[in-house]
Every structure is written in structure tokens, then in C-alpha cells.
Design an enzyme around this catalytic site. Sequence first.
Site, PDB file in Angstrom:
ATOM      1  N   TYR A  19     -12.131  -4.268  -7.151  1.00  0.00           N
ATOM      2  CA  TYR A  19     -12.391  -3.130  -6.268  1.00  0.00           C
ATOM      3  C   TYR A  19     -13.874  -2.745  -6.328  1.00  0.00           C
ATOM      4  O   TYR A  19     -14.525  -2.525  -5.306  1.00  0.00           O
ATOM      5  CB  TYR A  19     -11.500  -1.984  -6.733  1.00  0.00           C
ATOM      6  CG  TYR A  19     -11.475  -0.753  -5.867  1.00  0.00           C
ATOM      7  CD1 TYR A  19     -10.520  -0.612  -4.872  1.00  0.00           C
ATOM      8  CD2 TYR A  19     -12.361   0.295  -6.084  1.00  0.00           C
ATOM      9  CE1 TYR A  19     -10.465   0.533  -4.095  1.00  0.00           C
ATOM     10  CE2 TYR A  19     -12.315   1.430  -5.314  1.00  0.00           C
ATOM     11  CZ  TYR A  19     -11.366   1.559  -4.321  1.00  0.00           C
ATOM     12  OH  TYR A  19     -11.315   2.698  -3.559  1.00  0.00           O
ATOM     13  N   HIS A  41      -6.454   5.673  -5.141  1.00  0.00           N
ATOM     14  CA  HIS A  41      -5.740   4.391  -5.070  1.00  0.00           C
ATOM     15  C   HIS A  41      -5.396   3.934  -6.481  1.00  0.00           C
ATOM     16  O   HIS A  41      -6.262   3.938  -7.357  1.00  0.00           O
ATOM     17  CB  HIS A  41      -6.610   3.283  -4.460  1.00  0.00           C
ATOM     18  CG  HIS A  41      -6.989   3.497  -3.032  1.00  0.00           C
ATOM     19  ND1 HIS A  41      -6.081   3.471  -1.996  1.00  0.00           N
ATOM     20  CD2 HIS A  41      -8.191   3.716  -2.452  1.00  0.00           C
ATOM     21  CE1 HIS A  41      -6.712   3.675  -0.853  1.00  0.00           C
ATOM     22  NE2 HIS A  41      -7.993   3.836  -1.101  1.00  0.00           N
ATOM     23  N   ASP A  95     -11.861   7.567  -3.781  1.00  0.00           N
ATOM     24  CA  ASP A  95     -11.916   6.106  -3.944  1.00  0.00           C
ATOM     25  C   ASP A  95     -12.525   5.682  -5.295  1.00  0.00           C
ATOM     26  O   ASP A  95     -12.153   4.630  -5.839  1.00  0.00           O
ATOM     27  CB  ASP A  95     -12.750   5.473  -2.826  1.00  0.00           C
ATOM     28  CG  ASP A  95     -11.981   5.366  -1.512  1.00  0.00           C
ATOM     29  OD1 ASP A  95     -10.737   5.325  -1.545  1.00  0.00           O
ATOM     30  OD2 ASP A  95     -12.633   5.319  -0.456  1.00  0.00           O
ATOM     31  N   ASP A 115      -7.222   5.641   5.525  1.00  0.00           N
ATOM     32  CA  ASP A 115      -6.173   5.448   4.515  1.00  0.00           C
ATOM     33  C   ASP A 115      -5.849   6.753   3.789  1.00  0.00           C
ATOM     34  O   ASP A 115      -4.804   6.862   3.158  1.00  0.00           O
ATOM     35  CB  ASP A 115      -6.542   4.338   3.520  1.00  0.00           C
ATOM     36  CG  ASP A 115      -7.918   4.485   2.928  1.00  0.00           C
ATOM     37  OD1 ASP A 115      -8.835   4.940   3.620  1.00  0.00           O
ATOM     38  OD2 ASP A 115      -8.100   4.131   1.745  1.00  0.00           O
ATOM     39  N   GLU A 169     -11.923   8.419   5.554  1.00  0.00           N
ATOM     40  CA  GLU A 169     -11.384   7.110   5.949  1.00  0.00           C
ATOM     41  C   GLU A 169      -9.871   7.220   6.152  1.00  0.00           C
ATOM     42  O   GLU A 169      -9.168   7.962   5.464  1.00  0.00           O
ATOM     43  CB  GLU A 169     -11.731   6.037   4.904  1.00  0.00           C
ATOM     44  CG  GLU A 169     -11.495   4.640   5.436  1.00  0.00           C
ATOM     45  CD  GLU A 169     -12.234   3.537   4.671  1.00  0.00           C
ATOM     46  OE1 GLU A 169     -12.782   3.810   3.580  1.00  0.00           O
ATOM     47  OE2 GLU A 169     -12.253   2.392   5.175  1.00  0.00           O
ATOM     48  N   HIS A 196      -8.720  -2.715   4.744  1.00  0.00           N
ATOM     49  CA  HIS A 196      -9.888  -2.845   5.627  1.00  0.00           C
ATOM     50  C   HIS A 196      -9.609  -3.968   6.626  1.00  0.00           C
ATOM     51  O   HIS A 196     -10.353  -4.965   6.684  1.00  0.00           O
ATOM     52  CB  HIS A 196     -11.169  -3.159   4.840  1.00  0.00           C
ATOM     53  CG  HIS A 196     -11.760  -1.953   4.152  1.00  0.00           C
ATOM     54  ND1 HIS A 196     -12.638  -2.052   3.103  1.00  0.00           N
ATOM     55  CD2 HIS A 196     -11.609  -0.625   4.387  1.00  0.00           C
ATOM     56  CE1 HIS A 196     -12.990  -0.842   2.708  1.00  0.00           C
ATOM     57  NE2 HIS A 196     -12.384   0.045   3.468  1.00  0.00           N
ATOM     58  N   HIS A 247     -12.491  12.560   1.727  1.00  0.00           N
ATOM     59  CA  HIS A 247     -13.123  11.394   2.380  1.00  0.00           C
ATOM     60  C   HIS A 247     -12.333  11.127   3.658  1.00  0.00           C
ATOM     61  O   HIS A 247     -11.109  11.176   3.656  1.00  0.00           O
ATOM     62  CB  HIS A 247     -13.047  10.233   1.389  1.00  0.00           C
ATOM     63  CG  HIS A 247     -13.334   8.870   1.890  1.00  0.00           C
ATOM     64  ND1 HIS A 247     -14.335   8.580   2.783  1.00  0.00           N
ATOM     65  CD2 HIS A 247     -12.764   7.663   1.574  1.00  0.00           C
ATOM     66  CE1 HIS A 247     -14.344   7.263   2.992  1.00  0.00           C
ATOM     67  NE2 HIS A 247     -13.399   6.703   2.286  1.00  0.00           N
ATOM     68  N   HIS A 299     -17.741   5.833  -1.222  1.00  0.00           N
ATOM     69  CA  HIS A 299     -18.520   4.772  -0.605  1.00  0.00           C
ATOM     70  C   HIS A 299     -18.887   5.051   0.852  1.00  0.00           C
ATOM     71  O   HIS A 299     -19.438   4.154   1.526  1.00  0.00           O
ATOM     72  CB  HIS A 299     -17.738   3.441  -0.686  1.00  0.00           C
ATOM     73  CG  HIS A 299     -16.499   3.433   0.160  1.00  0.00           C
ATOM     74  ND1 HIS A 299     -16.283   2.453   1.107  1.00  0.00           N
ATOM     75  CD2 HIS A 299     -15.464   4.271   0.268  1.00  0.00           C
ATOM     76  CE1 HIS A 299     -15.142   2.668   1.724  1.00  0.00           C
ATOM     77  NE2 HIS A 299     -14.623   3.763   1.219  1.00  0.00           N
TER      78      HIS A 299
END
Length: 395
Positions: free
Chosen positions: A194, A227, A166, A83, A81, A23, A79, A147
Site C-alpha cells: 500500500y 482500510h 488512508d 471509496d 475519494e 482505483h 477525504h 494522499h
Amino acid sequence: MHKLIKNNVTWVGKMDWELTSFHGADYSVNNGSSQNAYLIKEGKNVLIDTVWGPHADGFVENLQQEIDLEKIDLIVINHGETDHTGALPKLMERIPNVPIYCTANAVKSLTGQYHHPEWNFNVVKTGDSIDIGNGKSLVFVEMRMLHWPDSMATYMTGDNILFSNDAFGQHLAVEELWADLADPCTLWEEAIKYYANILNPFSPLVKRKIDEVLALNLPIDIIATSHGAIWRDNPAQIVEAYYKWSQAYQEDQITIAYDSMWQGTEKIAHRIAAEVAAQSPSTRVKLFNIATTDKNDIMTQVFKSKAIAVGSPTVHQGILSSVSGWLEFLKELKFKGKKAAVFGCYGWSGEGNQVLRDGLTEAGFAVVAPEIKCSWNPLPHELDRARELAAALLE
Ligand code: FEO
């Protein structure tokens, strides 16, 4: 290099040993991380998620060692995002018509980030499923706000694998992939860090979602996160931990966090630590200088605490910028059911304690009345007020 997950499911992600922050620089990564992506070769060939953009070339190269890219029947994006989707544009250059299964919100996030509204999006919602042949199917479960609004999990029947994205992950590089092979201290410390720093603000939703998923009574043999380590040995253990963490979690711990200009506030911090230890020898005490300690690591300890004490000297009618920035982050994390106390030195006007009090109240802490406010350098009788303050935190 692929790694076998189960039967015809392989890991095709990136083991990111060199990653040091996430992030941007908002989350410290001290033990590497991974972006886990998975390839399922059943009647249909399915790619679940991709990796971060800087690793896109290597990802596509490795993927084509595993499968002729033209033979990928569909991609599931759990998701949006970056990454997990940064490699998607590179892959889509090669297979531009492949269907992408994702939530309606993920269409928005993917289009917003990559500007390809022409991609073959297929919107799914909770309960939708796809037959992937050989008696197996993929069932989608929206994980809204876990999230991001676009998050979802994908459950594979037959092999009983939950691709949780995540949720249940950690920023931890585990070359051997499995949680049961990872160093348990590091694994659990990274898992709780996390949760505290990324998922805690959504804790009420975490509890509700776990209740909802448990009610489905799905057999889960593997929780394949996006992750860090993948859970196969009693995967329920991480679900149980999340359930516990999502309900105003606390241990018998008190954390003291401060910054100091000329060591006056530092003296108070150390005296409070000593008082807590003296009054309650079984309570774990942690003490950190906010300016010199990783903020994510302090927040992890705040998450574990039943109470905290926060100190800053007064400066410019406020508090040190290190502490005010830290308080902003504390507010974002929405911790619940914890007490706080304030302390600090001042030379002239002395507003610091009130600023801390207001900030901590806004962050959702119950701020106790006793405080330590010392003009100039603390005198012994002023430090003795730590007794009352520690007692209020321990009460
Ligand atoms: Fe791992 Fe929300 O991205």
C-alpha cells in the site's frame, strides 16, 4: 453489524472480502479490503467517513440499526475519494441538513463528484476542534497530499484515537478488525504494498507530517485507519514503519524485471539473478516477468530493493509495450536512491537498451554503465557480462 472500537466508538464500515481491484484496475487486491467508517456516540453523535457507493444501501441500513439517523449531529469526511464518500449522497437524502466537517479541498472534491453544493459544509483546518461532550473533542489535522490535497486526520481526545483515513492502512480484509489479530505476514506485506504503490510518491511529505504530529505529543492509543486493520497494540509501530519507508527505503535486495519475445532476454535475466546470488549470497534476489506478474507486487519488491535490472528485447525501435507501460508506472512512484541496469536482445536495430536507460533515468534511478545487449540469441561470453553488471549493482 457494529464492532466496538473503544467506549462509545464503534466500527460501522464495510468488510469488503470480494474486492479484487482498487482505483479501477490499477491496484490489485488479493486478500479483500475494507472501508472503515466509525460512529461516535458522546454528547454529540458523530459519523466519521462512509463507504464506497456500491455498498451505500447496506451502509445506511446498518447505520440505522445503530442510531436513529436524525440523531447524527455531524459527519466528518476526512477525504473525498469515493471509496470513503460514495455512500454520502444516499445518507444525505435522509439527513440533508446535517453539518459535514471537512477541508476546503474536500468541499471541492465532494461537490465535483456529487454535485450538491447546498450540503452544509463546515471547513476545518489543522488545529480546529469540536467539543463532542463528555469532556471529549475532535481535533483536525490536515494531511495535504497524503494522499490527496483534501486529506485530513481526526484525533479524538479522551479516547486518544487517531482516525487516520488512508494513512497507515492496507487493502486487507480483517474481520476481527485489529492488526494484532491479523496474520502478521499478510498484514505487513499488504501495508508495505500500500505504501509503495500509493503513498511513496509523497514520501517527503510523509516524513514532515509525522514529525509535525509527533511534535504535538498527543497520546495515541488507537490508529483507526480507513482500510484494513486498526492498530491498538503499540500503534507507534506503523508510524515508525512509515517513517522508515518515507526515507529512500531499501533492503539488501535486487529485483530483476523483464519481458521476452523468444526467451533470449529471459536467459539474460536468469543469468543476472545467478550472478548476483553468486557474488553476494546474503542479497535477496527476486525475478519477475513483467507481462505475467502483477505490477503492484513487482513495485513492492522494487520498493524494497537497493537496485534493479530491467530487460526487454528491441521491438519496433523501442521496447515491448508491457515494459514501457510498466516503466510509466515506475516513474509515477518516484523511488529514490536506487540503482538500475538494463539488458535485452535484438535482431536488427537494437535501440531497446537505450530506451530502458532513458526511462529508468527519468524514473529517478542511477543507471550503471555495464549493460548486456545481445544480437539474436545470447552467446556464453555475452551472458558472462552479467558478472560486471551484477558487480556494478552490488557495489
Ligand atoms: Fe481510500 Fe484515497 O481513498
